[in-house]
Design a protein around this motif. Structure first.
Motif, PDB file in Angstrom:
ATOM      1  N   GLY A   1       0.789  -1.363   0.071  1.00 58.91           N
ATOM      2  CA  GLY A   1      -0.107  -0.102  -0.174  1.00 58.91           C
ATOM      3  C   GLY A   1       1.002   1.184  -0.037  1.00 58.91           C
TER       4      GLY A   1
ATOM      5  N   ASP B   1       0.724   5.819   0.476  1.00 52.86           N
ATOM      6  CA  ASP B   1      -0.030   6.984   0.978  1.00 52.86           C
ATOM      7  C   ASP B   1      -0.420   7.805  -0.394  1.00 52.86           C
ATOM      8  OD1 ASP B   1      -0.755   9.291   2.394  1.00 52.86           O
ATOM      9  OD2 ASP B   1       1.155  10.077   2.547  1.00 52.86           O
TER      10      ASP B   1
ATOM     11  N   ASP C   1      -3.453  10.432   3.364  1.00 52.92           N
ATOM     12  CA  ASP C   1      -4.348   9.222   3.373  1.00 52.92           C
ATOM     13  C   ASP C   1      -3.627   7.947   3.237  1.00 52.92           C
ATOM     14  OD1 ASP C   1      -6.616   7.204   3.699  1.00 52.92           O
ATOM     15  OD2 ASP C   1      -7.475   8.179   1.730  1.00 52.92           O
TER      16      ASP C   1
ATOM     17  N   ARG D   1      -2.375   3.954   3.584  1.00 51.03           N
ATOM     18  CA  ARG D   1      -2.862   2.495   3.839  1.00 51.03           C
ATOM     19  C   ARG D   1      -1.949   1.578   3.435  1.00 51.03           C
ATOM     20  NH1 ARG D   1      -9.003   3.118   3.263  1.00 51.03           N
ATOM     21  NH2 ARG D   1      -9.146   5.510   3.156  1.00 51.03           N
ATOM     22  N   TYR D   2      -1.536   0.680   4.402  1.00 52.13           N
ATOM     23  CA  TYR D   2      -0.755  -0.561   4.114  1.00 52.13           C
ATOM     24  C   TYR D   2      -0.614  -1.376   4.997  1.00 52.13           C
ATOM     25  CZ  TYR D   2       2.595   2.690   6.705  1.00 52.13           C
ATOM     26  OH  TYR D   2       3.157   3.440   8.104  1.00 52.13           O
TER      27      TYR D   2
ATOM     28  N   TYR E   1      -3.229  -4.427   9.448  1.00 55.14           N
ATOM     29  CA  TYR E   1      -3.593  -3.348   8.420  1.00 55.14           C
ATOM     30  C   TYR E   1      -3.542  -2.033   9.221  1.00 55.14           C
ATOM     31  CZ  TYR E   1      -6.732  -0.426   5.319  1.00 55.14           C
ATOM     32  OH  TYR E   1      -7.232   0.439   4.467  1.00 55.14           O
TER      33      TYR E   1
ATOM     34  N   GLN F   1      -4.186   2.023   8.851  1.00 55.73           N
ATOM     35  CA  GLN F   1      -4.854   3.383   7.795  1.00 55.73           C
ATOM     36  C   GLN F   1      -4.753   4.608   8.543  1.00 55.73           C
ATOM     37  OE1 GLN F   1      -9.092   2.697   7.251  1.00 55.73           O
ATOM     38  NE2 GLN F   1      -9.088   4.991   6.342  1.00 55.73           N
ATOM     39  N   SER F   2      -4.019   5.632   8.153  1.00 53.79           N
ATOM     40  CA  SER F   2      -3.717   6.378   8.675  1.00 53.79           C
ATOM     41  C   SER F   2      -3.944   8.035   7.986  1.00 53.79           C
ATOM     42  CB  SER F   2      -2.293   6.467   9.079  1.00 53.79           C
ATOM     43  OG  SER F   2      -1.820   7.689   9.995  1.00 53.79           O
ATOM     44  N   ARG F   3      -4.437   9.143   8.704  1.00 53.34           N
ATOM     45  CA  ARG F   3      -5.016  10.233   8.178  1.00 53.34           C
ATOM     46  C   ARG F   3      -4.158  11.262   8.931  1.00 53.34           C
ATOM     47  NH1 ARG F   3      -9.528  10.860   4.756  1.00 53.34           N
ATOM     48  NH2 ARG F   3      -8.402  12.576   4.358  1.00 53.34           N
TER      49      ARG F   3
ATOM     50  N   PRO G   1      -3.869   7.278  13.193  1.00 55.56           N
ATOM     51  CA  PRO G   1      -3.981   5.676  12.625  1.00 55.56           C
ATOM     52  C   PRO G   1      -5.269   4.848  13.200  1.00 55.56           C
ATOM     53  CG  PRO G   1      -2.335   5.648  14.312  1.00 55.56           C
ATOM     54  CD  PRO G   1      -2.718   6.976  14.426  1.00 55.56           C
ATOM     55  N   LYS G   2      -5.687   3.983  12.459  1.00 57.91           N
ATOM     56  CA  LYS G   2      -6.370   2.948  12.958  1.00 57.91           C
ATOM     57  C   LYS G   2      -5.791   1.777  12.562  1.00 57.91           C
ATOM     58  CE  LYS G   2     -10.548   3.445  11.452  1.00 57.91           C
ATOM     59  NZ  LYS G   2     -11.966   3.697  11.163  1.00 57.91           N
TER      60      LYS G   2
END
Length: 165
Positions: free
Chosen positions: A66, A68, A81, A83-84, A95, A97-99, A129-130
């Motif tokens: 993944g 950005d 945004d 995701r990786y 996984y 996911q970070s904004r 992140p999540k």
């Protein structure tokens, strides 16, 4: 009578932070859409490889899993945004996911764009992140809120994640 010290008491619900881990990511050369249909600049930058390590967990960034896809706003703020996938040393896939945002005053953004080093106090780069992780030894990642303080280094990012307690 109480003496006023001029310092406010901490808010009773003020969060505390605990260091969780640092992710070091090597990035590919970006692909640019200028201008995008949104009227700004969009990029795609892949997570080529990397590692992560902290007191409770360590492992690797799964290469090319993944990346950005930042949007550069007209005011120069970069809206991340990312995701990786990560893989813990025990084989657990994670996984991420970070904004977040990056911005700076002066010429720091131009120097970062040229892959020149900048000091951490010259820019703002924070992420939220999540994590999606299976049940098991690392499921604490999916049960907490985290804040990341990112460090821009030439052709890479280093993100220091803290658990909000």
């Amino acid at each position: 009578m109480e003496q006023d010290t001029g310092q406010a008491s901490p808010h009773p619900f003020a969060p505390r932070f605990e260091f969780a881990f640092t992710v070091s990511i090597d990035l590919t050369k970006p692909v640019w859409i200028e201008p995008s249909s949104m009227g700004t600049t969009r990029a795609g930058i892949w997570a080529a490889q990397g590692t992560f390590e902290g007191p409770r967990i360590k492992g690797r960034v799964i290469p090319m899993s993944g990346g950005d896809f930042p949007l550069v706003r007209p005011n120069g703020v970069i809206d991340f945004d990312a995701r990786y996938f990560l893989e813990a040393d025990d084989g657990t896939p994670i996984y991420l996911q970070s904004r977040g945002y990056r911005w700076a005053e002066g010429d720091a953004m131009e120097r970062m764009a040229r892959n020149e080093p900048v000091e951490a106090d010259e820019y703002y780069m924070r992420v939220s992140p999540k994590f999606d992780v299976p049940e098991g030894p690392h499921d604490w990642l999916g049960k907490h809120v985290f804040v990341g303080v990112a460090e821009k280094v030439p052709r890479a990012n280093r993100i220091h994640y803290f658990t909000v307690l």
